[in-house]
Design a protein around this motif. Structure first.
Motif, PDB file in Angstrom:
ATOM      1  N   LEU A  24       0.857  -1.184   0.000  1.00  0.00           N
ATOM      2  CA  LEU A  24       0.000   0.000   0.000  1.00  0.00           C
ATOM      3  C   LEU A  24       0.895   1.235   0.000  1.00  0.00           C
ATOM      4  N   VAL A  25       0.628   2.159  -0.928  1.00  0.00           N
ATOM      5  CA  VAL A  25       1.456   3.358  -1.057  1.00  0.00           C
ATOM      6  C   VAL A  25       0.582   4.609  -0.965  1.00  0.00           C
ATOM      7  N   SER A  69       8.395   6.502  -2.994  1.00  0.00           N
ATOM      8  CA  SER A  69       7.686   5.342  -2.435  1.00  0.00           C
ATOM      9  C   SER A  69       7.043   4.507  -3.538  1.00  0.00           C
ATOM     10  N   VAL A  70       6.378   5.182  -4.475  1.00  0.00           N
ATOM     11  CA  VAL A  70       5.742   4.470  -5.590  1.00  0.00           C
ATOM     12  C   VAL A  70       6.795   3.731  -6.403  1.00  0.00           C
ATOM     13  N   GLU A  71       7.891   4.406  -6.701  1.00  0.00           N
ATOM     14  CA  GLU A  71       8.963   3.786  -7.474  1.00  0.00           C
ATOM     15  C   GLU A  71       9.480   2.526  -6.773  1.00  0.00           C
ATOM     16  N   GLU A  72       9.682   2.598  -5.470  1.00  0.00           N
ATOM     17  CA  GLU A  72      10.204   1.440  -4.736  1.00  0.00           C
ATOM     18  C   GLU A  72       9.210   0.283  -4.756  1.00  0.00           C
ATOM     19  N   ALA A  73       7.924   0.594  -4.595  1.00  0.00           N
ATOM     20  CA  ALA A  73       6.905  -0.451  -4.631  1.00  0.00           C
ATOM     21  C   ALA A  73       6.828  -1.102  -6.008  1.00  0.00           C
ATOM     22  N   LEU A  93       2.927  -4.566   3.454  1.00  0.00           N
ATOM     23  CA  LEU A  93       3.861  -3.460   3.612  1.00  0.00           C
ATOM     24  C   LEU A  93       3.170  -2.157   3.246  1.00  0.00           C
ATOM     25  N   VAL A  94       3.369  -1.142   4.073  1.00  0.00           N
ATOM     26  CA  VAL A  94       2.930   0.218   3.736  1.00  0.00           C
ATOM     27  C   VAL A  94       4.194   1.048   3.583  1.00  0.00           C
ATOM     28  N   ALA A 123      -2.280   2.416  -4.675  1.00  0.00           N
ATOM     29  CA  ALA A 123      -2.032   3.817  -4.334  1.00  0.00           C
ATOM     30  C   ALA A 123      -3.278   4.401  -3.686  1.00  0.00           C
ATOM     31  N   VAL A 124      -3.105   5.065  -2.558  1.00  0.00           N
ATOM     32  CA  VAL A 124      -4.236   5.676  -1.854  1.00  0.00           C
ATOM     33  C   VAL A 124      -3.918   7.137  -1.576  1.00  0.00           C
TER      34      VAL A 124
END
Length: 248
Positions: free
Chosen positions: A4-5, A42-46, A112-113, A60-61
Motif C-alpha cells: 500500500l502506497v 515510495s511508488v517507485e520502490e513499490a 507493507l505500507v 495507491a491511496v
C-alpha cells in the motif's frame, strides 16, 4: 506481498509559494500541483518490488479533493495496479490521515505500507510514525535502502551518525528518504493504460473516522527578505568584518 502506497497532492516543488494577502494560508489559486516528491520515491520502490517479483500488487491511496485523482493516476502510470481516493475538500491533519490509512489497512490487509517520510507542503514528518503506532506495526523510517524477503523487511536508515540497518517482521511501515531511488518518468503508453485502471471513491465517513482539525493556523507569513551581500577586498578585511559582526 501486497504493498500500500499513500500519495499526497501538493504544490509542485518548482513553484514559488505565495502567501494569501490576509495571511490565513498559502494561495492555491491557479497553482500547479503534483505528487509529493517523497511519495514518488515510495511508488517507485513499490513498483520495483513488483518488477522483481517480491510484490504482487501495488495500491495507491490518496486523501484529498477530487483533483487528487490526478495524483493517483500518476502513480498508476508509474506501475501501481489500482487506486483508492478518500475524498475530502478540507485539509486533513497527519493524525486524521493516519487514522484513515489504518482503516484502509484493515480493509486491504497489505504486507507493507511504504510512504514518503514527509510532505513538502507542511513538512510534518508524522504520518508514518502515527500509522505504525495505531497499527502496532514495526517501522523503518528515513529509508535509503529496502529489502523484503521471507516475511521480513530490511531497512537501511539515514541517521545523524551515518547509516543504521534494522530488520522488521512484516507487516511493517517504511518511510522513504531522498536517496532510496530515482523515480521514473511515466511513459505515454503507461499514462494511457492508467486511465483504465480502477480508482475506488471513498469518503472519511465510510470509515467512521473523525478528521476534525485539532490545530488552528494563527498566521502564515513569508520569510524575511535576505539582505544583500557585501564584497570585500581581501581575506583580512573579511575576517575583520566577521569579528565586528560577532560571527567569529
Amino acid at each position: 506481498m501486497k504493498v500500500l502506497v499513500p500519495v499526497k497532492r501538493v504544490i509542485d516543488y518548482n513553484v514559488k509559494v505565495r502567501v494569501k494577502s490576509d495571511q490565513t494560508g498559502v494561495d492555491l489559486a491557479n497553482v500547479k500541483m503534483s505528487m509529493n516528491p517523497f511519495d514518488e520515491i515510495s511508488v517507485e520502490e513499490a513498483v520495483r518490488m513488483k518488477e522483481a517479483g517480491t510484490a504482487t500488487e501495488v495500491i495507491a491511496v490518496s486523501i484529498g479533493p477530487q483533483q487528487a485523482q490526478e495524483t493517483i493516476r500518476t502513480a498508476l502510470a508509474m506501475g501501481a495496479d489500482r487506486g483508492i481516493l478518500i475524498k475530502s475538500d478540507d485539509d486533513v491533519e497527519p493524525l486524521g490521515v493516519a487514522k484513515l490509512l489504518a482503516k484502509v489497512v484493515e480493509e486491504e490487509s497489505p504486507d507493507l505500507v511504504i510512504l514518503g517520510k514527509q510532505a513538502i507542503d507542511d513538512d510534518s514528518n508524522q504520518t508514518g510514525q502515527m500509522l505504525g503506532a495505531l497499527l502496532g506495526w514495526p517501522q523503518g523510517t528515513f529509508a535509503s535502502e529496502v529489502k523484503a524477503e521471507g516475511g521480513k523487511v530490511s531497512v537501511t536508515r539515514e541517521v545523524d551518525g551515518g547509516l543504521q540497518t534494522v530488520s522488521l517482521d512484516g507487516p511493517a511501515i517504511v518511510t522513504t528518504d531522498l536517496r532510496l531511488n530515482e523515480p521514473r518518468y511515466a511513459s505515454l503508453p503507461n499514462i494511457m493504460k492508467a486511465k483504465k485502471k480502477p480508482i475506488d471513491m471513498k469518503e472519511p465517513g465510510d470509515y467512521g473516522v473523525d478528521i476534525s482539525p485539532r490545530l488552528t493556523v494563527v498566521k502564515v507569513t513569508e520569510p524575511p527578505v535576505r539582505e544583500a551581500g557585501e564584497k570585500v577586498e581581501d581575506v583580512a578585511t573579511l575576517v575583520e568584518k566577521l569579528k565586528s559582526a560577532g560571527a567569529v
